[in-house]
Design a protein around this motif. Structure first.
Motif, PDB file in Angstrom:
ATOM      1  N   GLN A  64       0.824  -1.212   0.000  1.00 40.51           N
ATOM      2  CA  GLN A  64       0.000   0.000   0.000  1.00 40.51           C
ATOM      3  C   GLN A  64       0.862   1.268   0.000  1.00 40.51           C
ATOM      4  OE1 GLN A  64      -2.541   0.337   3.447  1.00 40.51           O
ATOM      5  NE2 GLN A  64      -2.948   2.491   3.074  1.00 40.51           N
ATOM      6  N   HIS A  65       1.930   1.253   0.771  1.00 45.19           N
ATOM      7  CA  HIS A  65       2.777   2.439   0.905  1.00 45.19           C
ATOM      8  C   HIS A  65       3.918   2.471  -0.113  1.00 45.19           C
ATOM      9  CE1 HIS A  65       0.858   4.032   4.500  1.00 45.19           C
ATOM     10  NE2 HIS A  65       0.807   2.791   4.966  1.00 45.19           N
ATOM     11  N   GLY A  66       4.042   1.415  -0.934  1.00 44.98           N
ATOM     12  CA  GLY A  66       5.109   1.376  -1.929  1.00 44.98           C
ATOM     13  C   GLY A  66       6.495   1.301  -1.330  1.00 44.98           C
ATOM     14  N   VAL A  67       6.607   0.633  -0.187  1.00 46.02           N
ATOM     15  CA  VAL A  67       7.890   0.486   0.504  1.00 46.02           C
ATOM     16  C   VAL A  67       8.350  -0.961   0.348  1.00 46.02           C
ATOM     17  CG1 VAL A  67       9.016   0.541   2.770  1.00 46.02           C
ATOM     18  CG2 VAL A  67       7.364   2.314   2.159  1.00 46.02           C
ATOM     19  N   ALA A  68       9.626  -1.141  -0.011  1.00 47.82           N
ATOM     20  CA  ALA A  68      10.177  -2.488  -0.122  1.00 47.82           C
ATOM     21  C   ALA A  68      10.274  -3.095   1.269  1.00 47.82           C
ATOM     22  CB  ALA A  68      11.554  -2.447  -0.776  1.00 47.82           C
ATOM     23  N   GLY A  69       9.664  -4.240   1.447  1.00 50.56           N
ATOM     24  CA  GLY A  69       9.734  -4.902   2.741  1.00 50.56           C
ATOM     25  C   GLY A  69       8.858  -6.122   2.788  1.00 50.56           C
ATOM     26  N   GLN A  70       8.988  -6.850   3.880  1.00 50.41           N
ATOM     27  CA  GLN A  70       8.213  -8.077   4.047  1.00 50.41           C
ATOM     28  C   GLN A  70       8.210  -8.510   5.506  1.00 50.41           C
ATOM     29  OE1 GLN A  70      10.602 -11.485   2.286  1.00 50.41           O
ATOM     30  NE2 GLN A  70      11.850  -9.703   1.692  1.00 50.41           N
ATOM     31  N   ALA A  71       7.129  -9.133   5.868  1.00 57.08           N
ATOM     32  CA  ALA A  71       7.029  -9.790   7.164  1.00 57.08           C
ATOM     33  C   ALA A  71       7.102 -11.285   6.892  1.00 57.08           C
ATOM     34  CB  ALA A  71       5.724  -9.434   7.859  1.00 57.08           C
ATOM     35  N   VAL A 137      -2.148  -3.959  15.868  1.00 58.41           N
ATOM     36  CA  VAL A 137      -0.765  -4.084  15.411  1.00 58.41           C
ATOM     37  C   VAL A 137      -0.683  -3.832  13.903  1.00 58.41           C
ATOM     38  CG1 VAL A 137       1.239  -5.617  15.204  1.00 58.41           C
ATOM     39  CG2 VAL A 137      -0.131  -5.632  17.300  1.00 58.41           C
ATOM     40  N   ILE A 138      -1.633  -4.366  13.135  1.00 63.88           N
ATOM     41  CA  ILE A 138      -1.636  -4.129  11.683  1.00 63.88           C
ATOM     42  C   ILE A 138      -1.774  -2.639  11.402  1.00 63.88           C
ATOM     43  CG2 ILE A 138      -2.945  -4.466   9.545  1.00 63.88           C
ATOM     44  CD1 ILE A 138      -3.578  -7.331  10.585  1.00 63.88           C
ATOM     45  N   GLY A 139      -2.683  -1.962  12.088  1.00 62.36           N
ATOM     46  CA  GLY A 139      -2.856  -0.527  11.885  1.00 62.36           C
ATOM     47  C   GLY A 139      -1.613   0.260  12.263  1.00 62.36           C
ATOM     48  N   ALA A 140      -1.017  -0.081  13.399  1.00 63.80           N
ATOM     49  CA  ALA A 140       0.204   0.599  13.840  1.00 63.80           C
ATOM     50  C   ALA A 140       1.342   0.346  12.866  1.00 63.80           C
ATOM     51  CB  ALA A 140       0.589   0.128  15.247  1.00 63.80           C
ATOM     52  N   ALA A 141       1.451  -0.893  12.380  1.00 63.02           N
ATOM     53  CA  ALA A 141       2.505  -1.220  11.420  1.00 63.02           C
ATOM     54  C   ALA A 141       2.298  -0.461  10.116  1.00 63.02           C
ATOM     55  CB  ALA A 141       2.546  -2.727  11.161  1.00 63.02           C
ATOM     56  N   SER A 142       1.067  -0.378   9.658  1.00 66.32           N
ATOM     57  CA  SER A 142       0.794   0.368   8.426  1.00 66.32           C
ATOM     58  C   SER A 142       1.162   1.839   8.585  1.00 66.32           C
ATOM     59  CB  SER A 142      -0.681   0.231   8.038  1.00 66.32           C
ATOM     60  OG  SER A 142      -0.939   0.936   6.840  1.00 66.32           O
ATOM     61  N   ASP A 143       0.778   2.422   9.704  1.00 71.49           N
ATOM     62  CA  ASP A 143       1.126   3.826   9.959  1.00 71.49           C
ATOM     63  C   ASP A 143       2.643   4.011  10.060  1.00 71.49           C
ATOM     64  OD1 ASP A 143      -1.574   4.430   9.945  1.00 71.49           O
ATOM     65  OD2 ASP A 143      -1.724   4.570  12.139  1.00 71.49           O
ATOM     66  N   ALA A 144       3.325   3.055  10.701  1.00 70.24           N
ATOM     67  CA  ALA A 144       4.776   3.147  10.851  1.00 70.24           C
ATOM     68  C   ALA A 144       5.479   2.963   9.503  1.00 70.24           C
ATOM     69  CB  ALA A 144       5.269   2.110  11.867  1.00 70.24           C
ATOM     70  N   ILE A 145       4.954   2.109   8.655  1.00 67.30           N
ATOM     71  CA  ILE A 145       5.501   1.967   7.302  1.00 67.30           C
ATOM     72  C   ILE A 145       5.280   3.275   6.538  1.00 67.30           C
ATOM     73  CG2 ILE A 145       5.266   0.759   5.084  1.00 67.30           C
ATOM     74  CD1 ILE A 145       4.664  -1.795   6.815  1.00 67.30           C
ATOM     75  N   GLY A 146       4.148   3.921   6.788  1.00 61.81           N
ATOM     76  CA  GLY A 146       3.922   5.250   6.216  1.00 61.81           C
ATOM     77  C   GLY A 146       4.976   6.243   6.673  1.00 61.81           C
ATOM     78  N   ASP A 147       5.379   6.160   7.943  1.00 65.73           N
ATOM     79  CA  ASP A 147       6.463   7.013   8.453  1.00 65.73           C
ATOM     80  C   ASP A 147       7.744   6.767   7.655  1.00 65.73           C
ATOM     81  OD1 ASP A 147       4.683   7.809  10.446  1.00 65.73           O
ATOM     82  OD2 ASP A 147       5.664   6.628  12.030  1.00 65.73           O
ATOM     83  N   VAL A 148       8.023   5.498   7.388  1.00 71.09           N
ATOM     84  CA  VAL A 148       9.216   5.153   6.618  1.00 71.09           C
ATOM     85  C   VAL A 148       9.121   5.730   5.206  1.00 71.09           C
ATOM     86  CG1 VAL A 148      10.532   3.234   5.604  1.00 71.09           C
ATOM     87  CG2 VAL A 148       9.692   3.060   7.954  1.00 71.09           C
ATOM     88  N   ALA A 149       7.952   5.594   4.578  1.00 69.34           N
ATOM     89  CA  ALA A 149       7.767   6.123   3.225  1.00 69.34           C
ATOM     90  C   ALA A 149       8.016   7.626   3.178  1.00 69.34           C
ATOM     91  CB  ALA A 149       6.377   5.788   2.715  1.00 69.34           C
ATOM     92  N   ARG A 150       7.544   8.331   4.194  1.00 65.33           N
ATOM     93  CA  ARG A 150       7.715   9.791   4.239  1.00 65.33           C
ATOM     94  C   ARG A 150       9.152  10.205   4.563  1.00 65.33           C
ATOM     95  NH1 ARG A 150       2.713   8.865   6.203  1.00 65.33           N
ATOM     96  NH2 ARG A 150       3.329   8.791   8.393  1.00 65.33           N
ATOM     97  N   SER A 151       9.908   9.328   5.198  1.00 63.77           N
ATOM     98  CA  SER A 151      11.274   9.672   5.597  1.00 63.77           C
ATOM     99  C   SER A 151      12.289   9.467   4.479  1.00 63.77           C
ATOM    100  CB  SER A 151      11.694   8.902   6.834  1.00 63.77           C
ATOM    101  OG  SER A 151      11.924   7.542   6.517  1.00 63.77           O
ATOM    102  N   CYS A 152      11.902   8.772   3.430  1.00 59.73           N
ATOM    103  CA  CYS A 152      12.845   8.474   2.327  1.00 59.73           C
ATOM    104  C   CYS A 152      13.004   9.655   1.393  1.00 59.73           C
ATOM    105  CB  CYS A 152      12.371   7.270   1.539  1.00 59.73           C
ATOM    106  SG  CYS A 152      12.372   5.773   2.526  1.00 59.73           S
TER     107      CYS A 152
END
Length: 152
Positions: A64-71, A137-152
């Motif tokens: 969703q956030h277009g960030v490379a990653g995986q769980a 946890v899913i919501g928090a992780a999604s928001d935190a991945i959004g933080d990562v997307a904005r920090s790049c």
């Protein structure tokens, strides 16, 4: 007896010293027994289903956030990696500097949203957790991945 003798301090320093915070503690032993009695097939199946749902939710957030990653993980355990490469062994799991920075941003984002996980991206589910907890946890992780997307 001969194997356990290496731990015996009665004749001076043992061949192999051994200690433990909860060694022979009766309260710990009863708690361990209760846990073993409660961790039946149904409990493990429920934990595995929650783990699958959490991993899928986090992976959907990466997309969703277009960030490379995986769980990745199995059962009640998962680990978050900020890489698109296949994580198949210790070497492939080692983060590059940019991946480590992304993970640090993610972990702070989780913590700021009330989710505590190991600093290296490991999460472990437990039987008291509910679907509401997994959703959080899913919501928090999604928001935190959004933080990562904005920090790049």
């Amino acid at each position: 007896a001969d194997i356990m003798a290496v731990f015996d301090p009665s004749g001076g320093k043992p061949v192999l010293p051994h200690g433990g915070t909860f060694s022979a503690n009766p309260v710990s032993m009863r708690a361990g027994l209760a846990a073993l009695q409660l961790l039946d097939h149904a409990a493990f199946s429920r934990l595995a289903a929650m783990g699958d749902r959490l991993r899928a939710g986090i992976n959907a957030a990466f997309a969703q956030h277009g960030v490379a990653g995986q769980a990745v993980g199995a059962g009640s355990l998962l680990k978050v990696h900020f890489t698109a490469r296949a994580v198949v062994d210790y070497r492939s799991a080692l983060p590059a500097p940019a991946e480590a920075r992304a993970l640090a941003t993610f972990m702070l984002g989780l913590l700021n949203r009330g989710v505590f996980a190991a600093s290296y991206g490991l999460m472990a589910l437990s039987t008291p957790m509910s679907d509401v907890d997994i959703d959080h946890v899913i919501g928090a992780a999604s928001d935190a991945i959004g933080d990562v997307a904005r920090s790049c």
